[in-house]
Design an enzyme around this catalytic site. Structure first.
Site, PDB file in Angstrom:
ATOM      1  N   LYS A 161       4.485  -0.517  -1.923  1.00  0.00           N
ATOM      2  CA  LYS A 161       5.149   0.766  -1.635  1.00  0.00           C
ATOM      3  C   LYS A 161       4.035   1.762  -1.336  1.00  0.00           C
ATOM      4  CE  LYS A 161       6.184   4.382  -2.842  1.00  0.00           C
ATOM      5  NZ  LYS A 161       5.637   5.552  -2.115  1.00  0.00           N
ATOM      6  N   PRO A 162       3.706   1.949  -0.038  1.00  0.00           N
ATOM      7  CA  PRO A 162       2.626   2.889   0.289  1.00  0.00           C
ATOM      8  C   PRO A 162       3.123   4.326   0.148  1.00  0.00           C
ATOM      9  CG  PRO A 162       3.594   2.030   2.301  1.00  0.00           C
ATOM     10  CD  PRO A 162       4.314   1.358   1.170  1.00  0.00           C
ATOM     11  N   GLU A 198      -4.624   3.357 -12.057  1.00  0.00           N
ATOM     12  CA  GLU A 198      -5.818   4.107 -11.630  1.00  0.00           C
ATOM     13  C   GLU A 198      -5.345   5.526 -11.406  1.00  0.00           C
ATOM     14  OE1 GLU A 198      -8.749   2.981 -11.649  1.00  0.00           O
ATOM     15  OE2 GLU A 198      -8.517   0.804 -11.488  1.00  0.00           O
ATOM     16  N   CYS A 241     -10.253  10.806  -6.314  1.00  0.00           N
ATOM     17  CA  CYS A 241     -10.132  10.890  -7.772  1.00  0.00           C
ATOM     18  C   CYS A 241     -11.471  10.839  -8.493  1.00  0.00           C
ATOM     19  CB  CYS A 241      -9.186   9.806  -8.287  1.00  0.00           C
ATOM     20  SG  CYS A 241      -9.646   8.185  -7.701  1.00  0.00           S
ATOM     21  N   GLU A 280      -7.246  19.022 -11.729  1.00  0.00           N
ATOM     22  CA  GLU A 280      -7.788  18.409 -10.514  1.00  0.00           C
ATOM     23  C   GLU A 280      -7.477  19.306  -9.317  1.00  0.00           C
ATOM     24  OE1 GLU A 280      -8.063  13.774  -9.376  1.00  0.00           O
ATOM     25  OE2 GLU A 280      -6.123  14.392 -10.105  1.00  0.00           O
TER      26      GLU A 280
HETATM   27  P1  ADP Z   1      -0.812  12.093  -5.320  1.00  0.00           P
HETATM   28  O1  ADP Z   1      -0.842  13.240  -6.275  1.00  0.00           O
HETATM   29  O2  ADP Z   1      -2.100  11.465  -5.043  1.00  0.00           O
HETATM   30  O3  ADP Z   1       0.063  12.293  -4.128  1.00  0.00           O
HETATM   31  P2  ADP Z   1       1.280  10.627  -6.567  1.00  0.00           P
HETATM   32  O4  ADP Z   1       1.072  10.118  -7.932  1.00  0.00           O
HETATM   33  O5  ADP Z   1       2.259  11.717  -6.355  1.00  0.00           O
HETATM   34  O6  ADP Z   1      -0.179  10.966  -6.100  1.00  0.00           O
HETATM   35  O7  ADP Z   1       1.643   9.461  -5.577  1.00  0.00           O
HETATM   36  C1  ADP Z   1       1.007   8.217  -5.545  1.00  0.00           C
HETATM   37  C2  ADP Z   1       2.002   7.163  -5.155  1.00  0.00           C
HETATM   38  O8  ADP Z   1       3.047   7.146  -6.117  1.00  0.00           O
HETATM   39  C3  ADP Z   1       2.678   7.403  -3.817  1.00  0.00           C
HETATM   40  O9  ADP Z   1       2.918   6.150  -3.203  1.00  0.00           O
HETATM   41  C4  ADP Z   1       3.992   8.027  -4.216  1.00  0.00           C
HETATM   42  O10 ADP Z   1       5.002   7.835  -3.259  1.00  0.00           O
HETATM   43  C5  ADP Z   1       4.293   7.246  -5.474  1.00  0.00           C
HETATM   44  N1  ADP Z   1       5.247   7.870  -6.395  1.00  0.00           N
HETATM   45  C6  ADP Z   1       5.388   9.170  -6.712  1.00  0.00           C
HETATM   46  N2  ADP Z   1       6.396   9.331  -7.608  1.00  0.00           N
HETATM   47  C7  ADP Z   1       6.889   8.092  -7.872  1.00  0.00           C
HETATM   48  C8  ADP Z   1       7.930   7.564  -8.706  1.00  0.00           C
HETATM   49  N3  ADP Z   1       8.683   8.346  -9.460  1.00  0.00           N
HETATM   50  N4  ADP Z   1       8.147   6.235  -8.697  1.00  0.00           N
HETATM   51  C9  ADP Z   1       7.389   5.415  -7.934  1.00  0.00           C
HETATM   52  N5  ADP Z   1       6.403   5.843  -7.138  1.00  0.00           N
HETATM   53  C10 ADP Z   1       6.144   7.156  -7.092  1.00  0.00           C
END
Ligand code: ADP
Length: 488
Positions: free
Chosen positions: A180-181, A258, A292, A389
C-alpha cells in the site's frame, strides 16, 4: 510523460498478476507538488479490493515459500537488473509525483536497488542452528520459515527505496506481499511492481492496492485486522505507527515500524569544521529535509557556534531551489500545502520566541510549496521546532557548553532514530556514541544509510531493523525441532 518506456506509467492496482481498477471504479488524483498539475489518477481501493489482494497473496504463498532460497534469489536478481535498466524512467516518474530533484530521484533508485541486490543474496542464507541437547538421545535444531502474507505500507518521501527495503527481504524469506504505497506517490510503486512482474515473479506474490489518503483507513484496517496477513511492515509517522500497532494487536501480528525521528547533530569544539559543514548540508537538505533521519537539532559548541552557523548559512543560501526537472535543482517542493504550512509555522513560532534567521525563512518564488533553505540560531526548548519533526529544509542551531549537557539535551526526546556527531577525540567518540539513545549514530558522517547496516530506531522511532543480515529476520519465524529417541 517523457518516458523511454511509456508502459511503465501505470494507473491501476495489481492483484494476482492483473492490473485492475477498484471494484467501485472510484479513482483519486495524484498531483505534482512542484506546480500542482495532475500527474494521473489511481484506483481508490476499498476493503473488498484489499481482501482480494490478501487472498491472492495467501494462495501464492505455498508455492513461493517452497522454492529454494536460490530460486527466489534468481527472481529478485532479475527484478534488481530491471530496476537499474529503467533508472531514468523510474526517476522521472518519482520526480513528477514527489517533486525531488531528478538527480536525487536517480540516487534513490540506485539506493533502492542496493536492497534488491543485498536480499537476492540473503535469500540463500536463512540459516538455522544446531543446539547441543542437555538430554541423552535428543537432538535439537532450529529452522527459519517465512512469516506469511505481509502488508507493506510505505511513505511518499522515498517512494522506491521504502518499497524495496521491505519487499526484497519479504520475497527473499518466502513471503508474499500486499503493498500500500502513499497516496501521493503511487506511480513509482506501480512501475516497480510492473518490473517485478516482468522479472517473472509469480502471480499473487506481489500485489499493490492504492487508496486516497482520506480513505486510507478502509484499506489500512483490513491489512491490520485480516487474520491472513501475518505481518505489517510500515514506514511513516509515529502517530500512524501507533494506530497500526493497536489495530494489529487483535490478531497478534508481527510488526516492523520505521517511525519518526528528531535527530541531534552535534558539533564538538574539536570537530573538523569543514567536514561538519559538509555533513550537515548533505544531511539536512536531502529531499528538502523531508527525511526521518534528517537533523532537527544542530548542537554546536559555543566556541565555534558563530563560525559554524555563518558557514552553514552561506552554503545553504547557495542551494538552487527549483522544480525537480530543472537542470541543477537541489531543493524541490514540500510534498503538500499542509507540509509547507507546518514548516512555515515552525519557523514563525521559533522567530516569535527569539530565534534569528541567518538565511531563508520564507517561501521561494519557484512555486507555492517551495521553502527556502533556512538556518535559525538562538533556538531554545520552548519552541515547537525543538521537539516536533519539521520535515522541511530548516536547520535550527543550538549552543552548548559541555559534553554532559549536550548528551542530556540530545536524548531529551521521545524519538530515537538517528543521531550524528563530529569530534576527533577518540575517547569522546566512544563515550558519546554509547550515550546517545538512538538506533543509529553517524560519527563524522552525515549520511549513513546503506543496505549492509541495520537501519532502525528505538523509543517512539520504531521496532525492528531494515537492511543488513537483520533485515530478513523480520520476515522469518524460528521453529524449534526436538528429535528424541535418537539413541536406544
Ligand atoms: P507521513 O507523515 O510521512 O505522510 P504517514 O504516517 O501519514 O506519514 O503515512 C505513511 C503511510 O501510511 C502512507 O502510505 C499512508 O497512506 C499510510 N497511512 C496513513 N494512515 C493510515 C492508516 N490509518 N492505516 C493504514 N495506513 C495509513
Amino acid at each position: 510523460m517523457d518516458l523511454k518506456d511509456k508502459s511503465l506509467f501505470i494507473q491501476k492496482c495489481f492483484i494476482d498478476g492483473h492490473w485492475l481498477d477498484a471494484e467501485s471504479k472510484e479513482i483519486f488524483d495524484v498531483m505534482n507538488p512542484s506546480d500542482q498539475t495532475k500527474v494521473g489518477t489511481m484506483p481508490n481501493c476499498s476493503k473488498k479490493d484489499t481482501v482480494k489482494a490478501i487472498e491472492a497473496a495467501k494462495k501464492s504463498w505455498n508455492n513461493w515459500k517452497k522454492l529454494t532460497g536460490k530460486e527466489r534469489s534468481i527472481f529478485i536478481r532479475k527484478w534488481h537488473n530491471l530496476i537499474l535498466e529503467n533508472i531514468d524512467d523510474l526517476a522521472l516518474i518519482m520526480t513528477l509525483e514527489n517533486g525531488k530533484p531528478i538527480n536525487d530521484s536517480k540516487a534513490e533508485i540506485t539506493y533502492a536497488s542496493w536492497f534488491t541486490d543485498w536480499f537476492a543474496e540473503e535469500a540463500k542464507r536463512t540459516y538455522g542452528k544446531t543446539i547441543p541437547s542437555t538430554m541423552q538421545g535428543r537432538r535439537i535444531i532450529t529452522i527459519k520459515q517465512s512469516v506469511g502474507v505481509c502488508g507493506i505500507i510505505t511513505p511518499w518521501n522515498f517512494p522506491a527505496a521504502m518499497i524495496t527495503r521491505k519487499v526484497a527481504p519479504a520475497l527473499a524469506a518466502g513471503c508474499p506481499v500486499v503493498i500500500k504505497p502513499a497516496g501521493s506517490t503511487p506511480f513509482t510503486a506501480t512501475a516497480l511492481v510492473e518490473l517485478a512482474n516482468r522479472a517473472g515473479i509469480p502471480d499473487g506474490v506481489i500485489n499493490l492496492i492504492s487508496v486516497s489518503e482520506k480513505d486510507v483507513a478502509n484499506v489500512g484496517d483490513e491489512l491490520c485486522e485480516n487474520l491472513n496477513v501475518r505481518k505489517i511492515s510500515f514506514t511513516g509517522s509515529t502517530n500512524v505507527g501507533k494506530i497500526l500497532m493497536s489495530k494489529t494487536a487483535g490478531t497478534v501480528k508481527r510488526v516492523s515500524m520505521e517511525l519518526g525521528g528528531h535527530a541531534p547533530f552535534i558539533v564538538f569544539e574539536d570537530a573538523d569544521l569543514d567536514e561538519a559543514v559538509i555533513g550537515a548540508m548533505a544531511n539536512k537538505y536531502r529531499n528538502s529535509g523531508q527525511v526521518c533521519v534528517s537533523a532537527n537539532r544542530i548542537y554546536v559548541h559555543e566556541s565555534i557556534y558563530d563560525e559554524f552557523s555563518n558557514r552553514l548559512a552561506e552554503k545553504s543560501s547557495q542551494l538552487k531551489v527549483a522544480d525537480g526537472r530543472t537542470e541543477g535543482s537541489q531543493i524541490g517542493p514540500l510534498i503538500t500545502p499542509q507540509a509547507f504550512k507546518k514548516v512555515e509555522e515552525h519557523v514563525e513560532d521559533a522567530v516569535e520566541k527569539g530565534a534569528k534567521i541567518l538565511t531563508g525563512g520564507t517561501n521561494d518564488n519557484s512555486g507555492v510549496q517551495f521553502y527556502k533553505p533556512t538556518v535559525l540560531t538562538d533556538i531554545n526548548n520552548n519552541m515547537k521546532i525543538y521537539y516536533e519533526e519539521t520535515f522541511g529544509p530548516v536547520a535550527p542551531i543550538i549552543k552548548f557548553k559541555n559534553e554532559n549537557e549536550v548528551i542530556e539535551m540530545a536524548n531529551d526526546t521521545k524519538y530515537g532514530l538517528a543521531g550524528y556527531f563530529y569530534s576527533r577525540d577518540i575517547g569522546k567518540i566512544w563515550r558519546v556514541a554509547e550515550a546517545l539513545e538512538y538506533g543509529m549514530v553517524g560519527i563524522n558522517a552525515g549520511v549513513i544509510s546503506t543496505e549492509v547496516a541495520p537501519f532502525g530506531g528505538i523509543k517512539e522511532s520504531g521496532i525492528g531493523r531494515e537492511g543488513a543480515e537483520e533485515g530478513i529476520e523480520e520476515y522469518l519465524e524460528i521453529k524449534y525441532l526436538c528429535f528424541d529417541g535418537v539413541e536406544k
